[in-house]
Design a protein around this motif. Sequence first.
Motif, mmCIF file in Angstrom:
data_model
loop_
_atom_site.group_PDB
_atom_site.id
_atom_site.type_symbol
_atom_site.label_atom_id
_atom_site.label_comp_id
_atom_site.label_asym_id
_atom_site.label_seq_id
_atom_site.Cartn_x
_atom_site.Cartn_y
_atom_site.Cartn_z
ATOM 1 N N GLY A 110 -72.097 -70.797 12.035
ATOM 2 C CA GLY A 110 -73.103 -71.853 12.014
ATOM 3 C C GLY A 110 -74.173 -71.625 13.072
ATOM 4 O O GLY A 110 -75.366 -71.820 12.816
ATOM 5 N N ALA B 70 -63.968 -70.404 0.650
ATOM 6 C CA ALA B 70 -64.084 -71.815 1.039
ATOM 7 C C ALA B 70 -64.346 -71.954 2.533
ATOM 8 O O ALA B 70 -65.169 -72.780 2.955
ATOM 9 C CB ALA B 70 -62.819 -72.571 0.647
ATOM 10 N N GLU B 71 -63.667 -71.149 3.350
ATOM 11 C CA GLU B 71 -63.870 -71.200 4.800
ATOM 12 C C GLU B 71 -65.276 -70.748 5.179
ATOM 13 O O GLU B 71 -65.929 -71.363 6.027
ATOM 14 C CB GLU B 71 -62.830 -70.337 5.513
ATOM 15 C CG GLU B 71 -61.426 -70.897 5.435
ATOM 16 C CD GLU B 71 -60.379 -69.917 5.917
ATOM 17 O OE1 GLU B 71 -59.412 -70.384 6.552
ATOM 18 O OE2 GLU B 71 -60.503 -68.703 5.676
ATOM 19 N N SER C 63 -67.967 -70.804 3.227
ATOM 20 C CA SER C 63 -68.897 -71.816 2.723
ATOM 21 C C SER C 63 -68.922 -73.041 3.621
ATOM 22 O O SER C 63 -69.981 -73.590 3.921
ATOM 23 C CB SER C 63 -68.518 -72.215 1.296
ATOM 24 O OG SER C 63 -68.631 -71.108 0.433
ATOM 25 N N HIS C 64 -67.764 -73.464 4.074
ATOM 26 C CA HIS C 64 -67.672 -74.624 4.968
ATOM 27 C C HIS C 64 -68.383 -74.350 6.298
ATOM 28 O O HIS C 64 -69.072 -75.223 6.833
ATOM 29 C CB HIS C 64 -66.215 -74.998 5.201
ATOM 30 C CG HIS C 64 -66.031 -76.157 6.128
ATOM 31 N ND1 HIS C 64 -66.317 -77.445 5.760
ATOM 32 C CD2 HIS C 64 -65.621 -76.202 7.417
ATOM 33 C CE1 HIS C 64 -66.081 -78.252 6.794
ATOM 34 N NE2 HIS C 64 -65.649 -77.514 7.810
ATOM 35 N N ALA C 65 -68.228 -73.147 6.813
ATOM 36 C CA ALA C 65 -68.809 -72.804 8.121
ATOM 37 C C ALA C 65 -70.335 -72.844 8.112
ATOM 38 O O ALA C 65 -70.948 -73.218 9.110
ATOM 39 C CB ALA C 65 -68.328 -71.426 8.561
ATOM 40 N N GLY D 291 -72.225 -74.296 5.423
ATOM 41 C CA GLY D 291 -72.750 -75.409 4.636
ATOM 42 C C GLY D 291 -73.374 -75.001 3.315
ATOM 43 O O GLY D 291 -74.095 -75.778 2.698
ATOM 44 N N LYS D 292 -73.122 -73.781 2.863
ATOM 45 C CA LYS D 292 -73.621 -73.276 1.582
ATOM 46 C C LYS D 292 -72.499 -72.503 0.913
ATOM 47 O O LYS D 292 -71.676 -71.892 1.593
ATOM 48 C CB LYS D 292 -74.790 -72.306 1.775
ATOM 49 C CG LYS D 292 -76.012 -72.884 2.404
ATOM 50 C CD LYS D 292 -77.054 -71.788 2.577
ATOM 51 C CE LYS D 292 -78.257 -72.288 3.329
ATOM 52 N NZ LYS D 292 -79.203 -71.199 3.606
ATOM 53 N N LYS D 293 -72.504 -72.479 -0.408
ATOM 54 C CA LYS D 293 -71.477 -71.735 -1.126
ATOM 55 C C LYS D 293 -71.830 -70.250 -1.107
ATOM 56 O O LYS D 293 -72.755 -69.812 -1.787
ATOM 57 C CB LYS D 293 -71.366 -72.244 -2.564
ATOM 58 C CG LYS D 293 -70.185 -71.689 -3.289
ATOM 59 C CD LYS D 293 -69.988 -72.360 -4.623
ATOM 60 C CE LYS D 293 -68.759 -71.768 -5.286
ATOM 61 N NZ LYS D 293 -68.437 -72.444 -6.522
ATOM 62 N N LYS E 28 -70.050 -66.036 -0.356
ATOM 63 C CA LYS E 28 -68.849 -65.214 -0.226
ATOM 64 C C LYS E 28 -69.074 -63.981 0.637
ATOM 65 O O LYS E 28 -68.124 -63.362 1.091
ATOM 66 C CB LYS E 28 -68.350 -64.787 -1.606
ATOM 67 C CG LYS E 28 -67.882 -65.966 -2.439
ATOM 68 C CD LYS E 28 -67.337 -65.536 -3.765
ATOM 69 C CE LYS E 28 -66.895 -66.770 -4.545
ATOM 70 N NZ LYS E 28 -66.279 -66.415 -5.815
#
Length: 94
Positions: free
Chosen positions: A3, A62-63, A65-67, A69-71, A73
């Motif tokens: 982030g 998922a981790e 994307s969460h970090a 804030g966007k999807k 890979k």
Amino acid sequence: MLGLAQRAGKLISGTETILDELKRKRVKAVIMANDIQDNTAEKVNLATKKDNIPLITAFSAAEISHAIGKKRKVLGLTDVGFAKTLIKRVNEGV
């Protein structure tokens, strides 16, 4: 850490963008989801090995994307300092 790198403008994302930037020698480390499709993983693996770029596969999509804030890979760090810090933290298990 991801982030922070994103807010600093030192993070790029998307498989094709990463592959293009690897060819231009702008990526210092690549973070790839450990649950990514095999053909994409193979492309990224080959590109990073070619130029001896560190590849981090310790996180799921998922981790990642969460970090940020966007999807996403696949991510690329364009700053040596962020890359070294992330690699150190992953190796320490932080």
